[in-house]
Design an enzyme around this catalytic site. Structure first.
Site, short mmCIF file in Angstrom:
data_model
loop_
_atom_site.label_atom_id
_atom_site.label_comp_id
_atom_site.label_asym_id
_atom_site.label_seq_id
_atom_site.Cartn_x
_atom_site.Cartn_y
_atom_site.Cartn_z
N TYR A 33 -7.14 16.01 0.65
CA TYR A 33 -5.75 16.49 0.81
C TYR A 33 -5.38 17.42 -0.33
CZ TYR A 33 -5.33 12.70 4.21
OH TYR A 33 -5.51 11.86 5.28
N TYR A 80 -7.04 11.46 -3.21
CA TYR A 80 -7.80 12.29 -2.27
C TYR A 80 -8.05 13.70 -2.81
CZ TYR A 80 -7.68 8.49 0.97
OH TYR A 80 -7.90 7.27 1.56
N TRP A 82 -12.79 4.94 0.72
CA TRP A 82 -12.05 4.96 1.98
C TRP A 82 -12.85 5.76 2.97
CZ3 TRP A 82 -8.50 1.84 3.58
CH2 TRP A 82 -7.84 2.13 4.78
N ASN A 90 -5.07 5.25 -5.05
CA ASN A 90 -5.59 5.92 -3.85
C ASN A 90 -5.51 7.42 -4.14
OD1 ASN A 90 -5.45 3.35 -2.80
ND2 ASN A 90 -3.96 3.81 -1.21
N ASN A 147 0.84 -1.18 0.00
CA ASN A 147 0.00 0.00 0.00
C ASN A 147 0.88 1.24 0.00
OD1 ASN A 147 -2.71 1.38 0.38
ND2 ASN A 147 -1.56 2.22 2.11
N GLU A 148 0.72 2.06 -1.02
CA GLU A 148 1.37 3.37 -1.12
C GLU A 148 2.86 3.36 -0.86
OE1 GLU A 148 -0.93 6.20 1.14
OE2 GLU A 148 -2.45 6.22 -0.42
N LYS A 178 -12.91 9.16 7.92
CA LYS A 178 -13.39 9.07 6.53
C LYS A 178 -14.41 7.95 6.36
CE LYS A 178 -9.28 11.11 4.55
NZ LYS A 178 -8.35 10.96 5.67
#
Ligand code: GCB
Length: 610
Positions: free
Chosen positions: A479, A475, A558, A473, A418-419, A577
Site C-alpha cells: 500500500y 504494508y 500476512w 501491521n 485490530n487496527e 496476500k
C-alpha cells in the site's frame, strides 16, 4: 462473571457431551416473516444444510450468498437417559453474529457475537426422553454497536447488503459445532491456573469454582498416566520438582483431574490438559519459561472453500502441517477467536497463539483495511453516541474469550483490537477500559497488545503506553510505495523504525502483518506487483529492515493463506496476500520464508543469547 460455564465440553463419569452436527433444516427469511409465522416452533419446507458451516458458498444463487438478515436452522434431538437428573444444555461453538435459540417452541437463550460459545438450557420437561426440537434464528447484520464493526445497506431494489469495515467476507451461520451436554446439579464451573517456573521446579497455583456444595480434590498425571501430585481444597499451590515444562514446539501436557465430592459420593469430575509454562516480558524480550523467543508465523483466518468460515478439521490439520514445514512457531487468531479445536492442537504441537478478540473495523472508514497502509486521517470512532454500547459488547467478548481460552498453554497473549483508530485522545478511556478488563480477568496476567495500522505512528498514536508489547501491521512495498518505488518504501520504513527506536519504549515489537498480494499463476521478469517475483522482493526488503532493529522480536506474515473477502476493485476473488493459496499449496515466497525461519534460532536477537 459469566452466567454459564465455558469449560470445553467433555464426557466424564459425571457429565456427557455429544455433538449434534450433521444436516439441519434451513430456511432463509427473505421476507422477514419468520417471527410472525412462528418459525421458532418449526420451519416450513425441507431445505437441509450442513452444521457446522457458513451457509453462503453452498448455493449457486447470488441472492442467497449475499443474503443479509435472519436465517433459521432446526434439528431434532433426544436427551439420552444417561443425562437424566442433570442440568442439560445446548452449547453453540459460534453463531455469527447473533442468535436466538428456541427449544420446543420456547425461547431458551440468545447471544450476540459470532465467534465465541454460548449455552442454552434445555428445559426440564424436555429431559424426559421424548423428541425435542431446537430452532435457531441466526442474524448476520453488521452494526457499529457490536464487533466486528460494519453496517448494512439497502439497495435500490430493496435487498440488503453487508458492508464490513474489515477485510474478510461476512461468512455467517452456525460456523462451529453444536453440543448437547449435561452437567451435574453440583458441578465444576471454572478452573483458574497460574504457573511459576524456576529452573526445573514449578508451582501450579489453582482455584476451582463450583456450583453447589462439595469438597474439591485434584490429581495431576503425567503423559505416561502416572500420578505426580495431588491436592485438596478449592484453591492452593501444587509444587512440582523436576517438572516437564511446556516449551515452544516441544509441548508436554499433564492431565489435571478435578473432583467435586460429598463424602464418598463423586458429584462431578473434569479433566483438563495442562502445559506448565510461564510467560513474561522483560525489557524488549518475550520470555517463555525464562527463555527469549523470536516469533515466526502468521496472521491467519478460518476460511476455506465451500464451508467458508465453518470449522473444517481437515483444513486445520493441513494448516498445522504447513506451519511446521515452513518453520513457524506462532500465529495470531486474526481477527477473532478460532474454534476451540485449534487451541487444543496448538497446545499439543507447542505453537504460541496471540488470541485476538473480534474487535476489527473500529475505524471511521467503510473499508478500514484500505486505509491500513496509507495513513489516511480518520475521524474518531470512539466519541459517537453509540460508543458505550460498542464498548459493552467488546468487554463481553473479552470476558468470553478469556473464560474460554485462559487454560490453553498455547495462548500466550491477548490481542484486544485490530487496527483501531488511535490518533485522537478520546480513544484513550475506551482502550484503557479494555486493557484493564483483560488484565483483571486473566489469572495468568498474560501480555496484552493490539495490532496497529500505520496511522498509529510513533508521533500520533495516543495508546502506545497500553500494550505490553507492540504489534505493527505494516504494508511498505504494497500500500505504501509498491513496485519500482520499493526502494523508497524501504527508506520510509527505516525512517519510521528509527522514530520508534528514538522513543526508547523498552518494550518488544513484533510485526503482526506485512505482505503483498500475489496471484499464484503470475510470473514476471523483471517483477511487477502481483507476480510471485514481486512478493519475494517485498519479503526480502522487509526482512532486511526487521533484521536491523534488535527490539523487533517477531514476524507474523500476512496472511497464512489467500482468503475470501467482499468483492471489489482491490480484491481478485479474495485477498491474495497468502503465503499459501486458499487450497493450501505454497507460493514461491513460502520457500524463501522457510529458508529464513529454518535458520533463525528461537532466541534470535536476544541479549541473553548464550
Ligand atoms: C490489514 C488488516 C487485514 C487486511 C490486510 C490487507 O491491515 O488487518 O485484515 O486483510 O490489512 O491485506 O489489506
Amino acid at each position: 462473571m459469566l452466567e454459564y460455564s465455558l469449560l470445553y465440553p467433555i464426557s466424564t463419569s459425571t457429565r456427557c457431551a455429544m455433538k449434534l452436527d450433521g444436516m439441519w433444516k434451513f430456511r432463509i427469511d427473505f421476507d422477514g416473516i419468520g417471527e410472525k409465522e412462528g418459525w421458532f416452533a418449526g420451519l416450513p419446507g425441507n431445505e437441509m444444510i450442513p452444521v457446522p458451516a457458513s451457509f453462503q458458498d453452498f448455493y449457486t444463487d447470488k441472492d442467497i450468498r449475499e443474503f443479509t438478515g435472519d436465517v433459521w436452522y432446526e434439528t431434532d434431538f433426544v436427551v439420552p437417559a444417561a443425562m437424566k437428573g442433570s442440568c442439560v444444555f445446548l452449547r453453540f461453538g459460534a453463531a455469527a453474529h447473533r442468535a436466538a435459540v428456541y427449544i420446543n417452541g420456547k425461547k431458551a437463550g440468545e447471544h450476540e457475537g459470532g465467534f465465541l460459545p454460548f449455552l442454552a438450557a434445555v428445559p426440564e420437561e424436555a429431559v424426559s426422553g421424548s423428541l425435542c426440537k431446537v430452532v435457531v434464528k441466526v442474524n448476520n447484520e453488521l452494526t457499529e454497536t457490536n464487533i466486528p464493526c460494519g453496517c448494512t445497506k439497502v439497495l435500490k431494489n430493496g435487498k440488503k447488503i453487508s458492508k464490513p469495515y474489515f477485510d474478510f467476507y461476512n461468512y455467517s451461520g452456525l460456523n462451529r459445532s453444536v453440543w448437547l451436554m449435561s452437567l451435574p446439579k453440583a458441578s465444576i464451573f471454572d478452573i483458574d491456573l497460574t504457573y511459576s517456573v524456576s529452573g526445573c521446579d514449578a508451582e501450579i497455583g489453582y482455584s476451582v469454582r463450583t456450583t453447589g456444595d462439595g469438597d474439591v480434590s485434584l490429581s495431576l498425571f503425567d503423559e505416561d498416566g502416572k500420578k505426580v501430585a495431588e491436592a485438596s481444597g478449592s484453591s492452593g499451590i501444587i509444587k512440582l520438582s523436576d517438572a516437564h515444562l511446556w516449551q515452544v514446539r516441544d509441548a508436554y501436557l499433564y492431565r489435571f483431574s478435578v473432583r467435586l465430592s460429598s463424602g464418598d459420593v463423586l458429584l462431578d469430575t473434569y479433566d483438563l490438559p495442562v502445559g506448565i509454562r510461564e510467560v513474561r516480558i522483560e525489557g524488549t524480550e518475550i520470555l517463555i519459561n525464562g527463555r527469549p523467543v523470536y516469533f515466526k508465523g502468521f496472521g491467519k483466518h478460518e476460511d476455506s472453500d465451500i464451508v467458508g468460515r465453518g470449522f473444517n478439521i481437515g483444513v486445520m490439520k493441513r494448516d498445522f502441517e504447513l506451519m511446521k514445514w515452513i518453520g513457524a512457531n506462532s500465529f495470531r487468531t486474526s481477527h477473532y477467536p478460532y474454534d476451540e479445536e485449534v487451541y487444543r492442537l496448538a497446545d499439543r504441537e507447542g505453537f504460541l497463539i496471540i488470541d485476538e478478540v473480534p474487535a476489527v473495523g473500529l475505524f471511521e472508514s467503510l473499508a478500514n483495511f484500505l486505509d491500513a497502509g496509507t495513513g489516511k486521517g480518520a475521524r474518531s470512532f470512539f466519541s459517537k453516541p453509540t460508543t458505550p454500547v460498542l464498548l459493552k459488547a467488546h468487554l463481553r467478548a473479552v470476558e468470553e474469550m478469556i473464560a474460554r481460552d485462559k487454560n490453553h498453554p498455547s495462548v500466550i497473549a491477548w490481542s484486544l483490537m485490530n487496527e483501531p483508530e488511535t490518533s485522537e485522545e478520546n480513544c484513550v478511556p475506551y482502550f484503557t477500559e479494555v486493557f484493564n478488563t483483560a488484565r483483571e480477568l486473566d489469572p495468568q496476567k498474560r501480555p496484552r497488545t493490539f495490532a496497529m495500522e500505520v496511522s498509529s505512528s510513533p508521533e500520533k498514536c495516543q495508546c502506545i503506553h497500553l500494550p505490553d508489547f507492540l504489534a505493527l501491521n505494516r504494508y511498505y512495498g504494497w500500500y505504501i510505495k509498491g513496485g519500482y518505488e520499493i526502494s523508497d518504501a524501504e527508506i520510509m520504513f527505516r525512517e519510521e523504525m528509527d522514530k520508534w527506536k528514538a522513543l526508547n519504549l523498552n518494550k518488544p515489537f513484533i510485526f503482526s502483518e506485512y505482505g503483498a498480494d500475489t496471484y499464484p499463476a503470475e510470473h514476471k521478469l523483471p517483477s511487477v506487483m502481483w507476480s510471485q517475483e514481486y512478493q519475494n522482493e517485498v519479503f526480502e526488503m522487509l526482512h532486511r529492515v526487521f533484521d536491523s532493529y534488535d527490539f523487533v522480536k517477531g514476524e507474523q506474515a500476512w496472511a497464512f493463506a489467500d482468503f475470501q473477502t467482499t468483492e471489489g476493485l482491490m480484491r481478485v476473488n479474495g485477498n491474495r496476500k497468502g503465503i499459501f493459496t486458499r487450497e493450501r499449496q505454497p507460493k514461491e515466497v513460502a520457500f524463501l520464508i522457510k529458508k529464513r525461519w529454518d535458520s533463525l534460532p528461537l532466541d534470535y536477537k536476544s541479549e541473553k543469547r548464550v
